[in-house]
Scaffold this active site. Structure first.
Site, PDB file in Angstrom:
ATOM      1  N   ASP A 183      -3.299  -2.704   4.147  1.00  0.00           N
ATOM      2  CA  ASP A 183      -4.375  -3.335   4.901  1.00  0.00           C
ATOM      3  C   ASP A 183      -5.501  -3.713   3.945  1.00  0.00           C
ATOM      4  O   ASP A 183      -5.970  -2.886   3.162  1.00  0.00           O
ATOM      5  CB  ASP A 183      -4.903  -2.368   5.966  1.00  0.00           C
ATOM      6  CG  ASP A 183      -6.052  -2.966   6.761  1.00  0.00           C
ATOM      7  OD1 ASP A 183      -5.796  -3.502   7.856  1.00  0.00           O
ATOM      8  OD2 ASP A 183      -7.211  -2.891   6.301  1.00  0.00           O
ATOM      9  N   TYR A 225     -13.153  -7.482   1.031  1.00  0.00           N
ATOM     10  CA  TYR A 225     -12.930  -6.417   0.042  1.00  0.00           C
ATOM     11  C   TYR A 225     -12.755  -6.966  -1.375  1.00  0.00           C
ATOM     12  O   TYR A 225     -12.798  -6.206  -2.345  1.00  0.00           O
ATOM     13  CB  TYR A 225     -11.692  -5.591   0.400  1.00  0.00           C
ATOM     14  CG  TYR A 225     -11.695  -4.956   1.766  1.00  0.00           C
ATOM     15  CD1 TYR A 225     -12.872  -4.769   2.482  1.00  0.00           C
ATOM     16  CD2 TYR A 225     -10.505  -4.544   2.354  1.00  0.00           C
ATOM     17  CE1 TYR A 225     -12.851  -4.203   3.738  1.00  0.00           C
ATOM     18  CE2 TYR A 225     -10.485  -3.975   3.614  1.00  0.00           C
ATOM     19  CZ  TYR A 225     -11.656  -3.809   4.319  1.00  0.00           C
ATOM     20  OH  TYR A 225     -11.632  -3.249   5.561  1.00  0.00           O
ATOM     21  N   LYS A 238      -7.974 -10.007   6.804  1.00  0.00           N
ATOM     22  CA  LYS A 238      -8.941 -10.307   7.870  1.00  0.00           C
ATOM     23  C   LYS A 238      -9.860 -11.470   7.512  1.00  0.00           C
ATOM     24  O   LYS A 238     -10.207 -11.668   6.344  1.00  0.00           O
ATOM     25  CB  LYS A 238      -9.794  -9.065   8.159  1.00  0.00           C
ATOM     26  CG  LYS A 238      -8.977  -7.803   8.383  1.00  0.00           C
ATOM     27  CD  LYS A 238      -9.857  -6.588   8.568  1.00  0.00           C
ATOM     28  CE  LYS A 238      -9.061  -5.309   8.466  1.00  0.00           C
ATOM     29  NZ  LYS A 238      -8.722  -4.961   7.066  1.00  0.00           N
TER      30      LYS A 238
END
Length: 284
Positions: free
Chosen positions: A29, A34, A63
């Site tokens: 994930d 990030y 995401k």
């Protein structure tokens, strides 16, 4: 396994990812915010090339950032390129608080330093995810950090219904009502921060792998975060035991129900999903 890059150097993340894959992790994930998709993509490409696993053996979630909700197509393509993938297994809207883009892929700030809200209807963003889903570039699509009202609003408009919701969930914040709500809509739940935040849960309740197993046994997917190879191995050691019904019932006796991740950075956004929690902590 959740891979963060914001506070870690590239070599540390590279080492952590290799340790995870070598142990047997096949679910990674990440997120655009990030700033580590390129590291994950390079390792995946190497492992596939060397025959350590096939593309279909791994499951990758990433995401859409809050500063990208007015141009999701660009960010989907960016993630595909960074990850060196032809498709993404699960793509989520990271949070229901869209902000203006600074022009440098971060949230634009006003003169007081607050991020500037971009009031883009959720379904305008979701329609683009639906397009990439139908094109096979996104194998499943979902949401992260949405509250029940926001989920229902989007669900009612969506042609392709959300398939997954990722939220904070742990022994001191079990998300029972939200979990039942999602089951009624056939939305699977993924728990981030299954051990809470540093110093809040693990020190109080036995060893951390017990907490991971408890969430898994509830039927919730778990993504513990770590860049420590030893911790990564320990987090994986949850398949050789199972709690009895009575033991699971004991977990239900825990009455504490405290959200730890409040997204203070977005507290001024009118669509912040947890206004009541912010008020509870005197943050509004």
């Amino acid at each position: 396994m959740q891979i963060f890059g914001v506070d870690s150097d590239e070599k540390q993340l590279d080492d952590a990812l290799r340790a995870a894959f070598d142990i047997g992790y096949r679910y990674i994930d990440t997120a655009e915010v990030y700033k580590n998709e390129h590291i994950i993509g390079a390792v995946i490409e190497e492992y596939i090339k060397n025959g350590k696993f096939k593309r279909e053996d791994i499951f990758i979630t990433t995401k859409l950032p809050v500063y990208g909700m007015n141009e999701p197509e660009r960010f989907i393509k960016k993630s595909l390129k960074n990850l060196n993938l032809d498709y993404i297994d699960l793509y989520l809207i990271h949070a229901p608080i869209p902000f203006e883009n600074s022009g440098n892929d971060s949230s634009k700030k006003d003169e007081t330093g607050n991020s500037i809200p971009a009031l883009i209807p959720f379904y305008e963003t979701w329609k683009v995810l639906e397009k990439f889903y139908l094109d096979g570039k996104l194998k499943s699509i979902g949401l992260s950090n949405f509250n029940e009202k926001q989920i229902q609003e989007l669900y009612n408009q969506a042609k392709i219904k959300p398939q997954n919701l990722q939220v904070e969930c742990h022994i001191l914040f079990q998300q029972k009502e939200l979990f039942e709500f999602c089951k009624k809509l056939n939305i699977s739940l993924t728990a981030y921060a299954p051990l809470g935040s540093p110093g809040t849960v693990v020190k109080d309740i036995a060893r951390f792998f017990i907490l991971i197993r408890q969430i898994m046994q509830r039927g919730i997917s778990v993504i513990p975060k770590s860049v420590n190879p030893n911790r990564i191995r320990e987090n994986f050691d949850v398949f050789d035991f199972k709690f009895t019904e009575n033991e699971m019932a004991e977990f239900d006796l825990i009455k504490q129900n405290d959200r730890l991740f409040l997204f203070e950075f977005g507290k001024n956004h009118p669509w912040h999903p947890w206004k009541e929690d912010l008020k509870k902590h005197n943050l509004l």
